[in-house]
Write a protein that holds these residues in place. Structure first.
Motif, PDB file in Angstrom:
ATOM      1  N   ALA A  26      77.805  51.795  56.630  1.00  0.00           N
ATOM      2  CA  ALA A  26      79.424  51.812  56.477  1.00  0.00           C
ATOM      3  C   ALA A  26      79.857  53.237  56.746  1.00  0.00           C
ATOM      4  N   PRO A  27      79.142  54.327  55.915  1.00  0.00           N
ATOM      5  CA  PRO A  27      79.783  55.546  56.507  1.00  0.00           C
ATOM      6  C   PRO A  27      79.179  56.152  57.935  1.00  0.00           C
ATOM      7  N   ALA A  28      78.207  55.676  58.179  1.00  0.00           N
ATOM      8  CA  ALA A  28      77.597  56.210  59.625  1.00  0.00           C
ATOM      9  C   ALA A  28      78.736  55.841  60.585  1.00  0.00           C
ATOM     10  N   LEU A  29      79.176  54.472  60.349  1.00  0.00           N
ATOM     11  CA  LEU A  29      80.072  54.083  61.450  1.00  0.00           C
ATOM     12  C   LEU A  29      81.375  54.709  61.500  1.00  0.00           C
ATOM     13  N   VAL A  30      81.885  54.807  60.374  1.00  0.00           N
ATOM     14  CA  VAL A  30      83.314  55.549  60.236  1.00  0.00           C
ATOM     15  C   VAL A  30      83.210  57.130  60.728  1.00  0.00           C
ATOM     16  N   PHE A  31      82.091  57.755  60.349  1.00  0.00           N
ATOM     17  CA  PHE A  31      81.952  59.088  60.770  1.00  0.00           C
ATOM     18  C   PHE A  31      81.629  59.406  62.339  1.00  0.00           C
ATOM     19  N   SER A  32      80.909  58.140  62.861  1.00  0.00           N
ATOM     20  CA  SER A  32      80.600  58.340  64.442  1.00  0.00           C
ATOM     21  C   SER A  32      82.098  58.138  65.033  1.00  0.00           C
ATOM     22  N   VAL A  33      82.876  57.146  64.731  1.00  0.00           N
ATOM     23  CA  VAL A  33      84.155  57.012  65.300  1.00  0.00           C
ATOM     24  C   VAL A  33      84.835  58.125  65.263  1.00  0.00           C
ATOM     25  N   LEU A  34      85.057  58.670  63.751  1.00  0.00           N
ATOM     26  CA  LEU A  34      85.685  60.238  63.698  1.00  0.00           C
ATOM     27  C   LEU A  34      85.336  61.237  64.252  1.00  0.00           C
ATOM     28  N   SER A  35      84.051  61.272  64.531  1.00  0.00           N
ATOM     29  CA  SER A  35      83.298  62.305  65.431  1.00  0.00           C
ATOM     30  C   SER A  35      83.410  62.246  66.853  1.00  0.00           C
ATOM     31  N   GLY A  40      69.732  48.611  50.788  1.00  0.00           N
ATOM     32  CA  GLY A  40      70.475  49.632  50.956  1.00  0.00           C
ATOM     33  C   GLY A  40      71.102  49.864  52.117  1.00  0.00           C
ATOM     34  N   LEU A  41      71.119  48.817  53.044  1.00  0.00           N
ATOM     35  CA  LEU A  41      71.717  49.098  54.409  1.00  0.00           C
ATOM     36  C   LEU A  41      73.104  49.435  54.668  1.00  0.00           C
ATOM     37  N   LEU A  42      73.741  48.622  53.796  1.00  0.00           N
ATOM     38  CA  LEU A  42      75.237  48.592  53.826  1.00  0.00           C
ATOM     39  C   LEU A  42      75.783  50.141  53.473  1.00  0.00           C
ATOM     40  N   PRO A  43      75.215  50.604  52.411  1.00  0.00           N
ATOM     41  CA  PRO A  43      75.933  52.019  51.957  1.00  0.00           C
ATOM     42  C   PRO A  43      75.417  53.174  53.094  1.00  0.00           C
ATOM     43  N   LEU A  44      74.462  52.876  53.789  1.00  0.00           N
ATOM     44  CA  LEU A  44      73.995  53.549  55.277  1.00  0.00           C
ATOM     45  C   LEU A  44      74.791  53.603  56.285  1.00  0.00           C
TER      46      LEU A  44
END
Length: 134
Positions: free
Chosen positions: A77-86, A71-75
């Motif tokens: 991927a969005p963490a990376l995207v939202f970290s960059v956006l934030s 279950g690491l990938l579903p965790l």
């Protein structure tokens, strides 16, 4: 003298981050209050300092067999995207909004920490909240 102060702040953030306590929770206020660094810059430094700490912690946890890979990938991927956006959002927001938001975050975090400590203490005694802890 300024280098020494920055060095001590880095050590404090690194030790707390290595212990799993959230080094940024200490590093950002240390940099802004003690060193006079702007809020946006302090948050950026925190993000940069998080990278080596997280890679070292990940290696230690993997070496000790404490890493659950399922279950690491579903965790991640969005963490990376939202970290960059934030990060991009933090770069354009005024410092006053960043300071207020971080202050609210710390207050909410302290509330949850206090509640968790209360439940853990109650669970030790076999109290009414013990059944809610899994």
């Amino acid at each position: 003298m300024a280098f020494f102060l920055f060095f001590l702040c880095g050590i404090a953030g690194g030790v707390l981050g290595g212990m799993g306590m959230g080094g940024g929770t200490a590093l950002i206020p240390l940099l802004t209050v003690l060193c006079g660094v702007e809020q946006g810059v302090a948050q950026g430094v925190n993000l940069l300092s998080f990278l080596p700490m997280s890679f070292i912690a990940l290696g230690v946890h993997a070496q000790n067999g404490l890493l659950q890979k399922q279950g690491l990938l579903p965790l991640i991927a969005p963490a990376l995207v939202f970290s960059v956006l934030s990060s991009l959002l933090a770069a354009v927001l005024p410092a006053k909004i960043l300071k207020s938001g971080f202050g609210v975050f710390l207050v909410v975090l302290s509330f949850f920490r206090f509640a968790a400590a209360f439940k853990a203490k109650d669970a030790e005694k076999g109290g009414k909240y013990a059944k809610n802890i899994k």
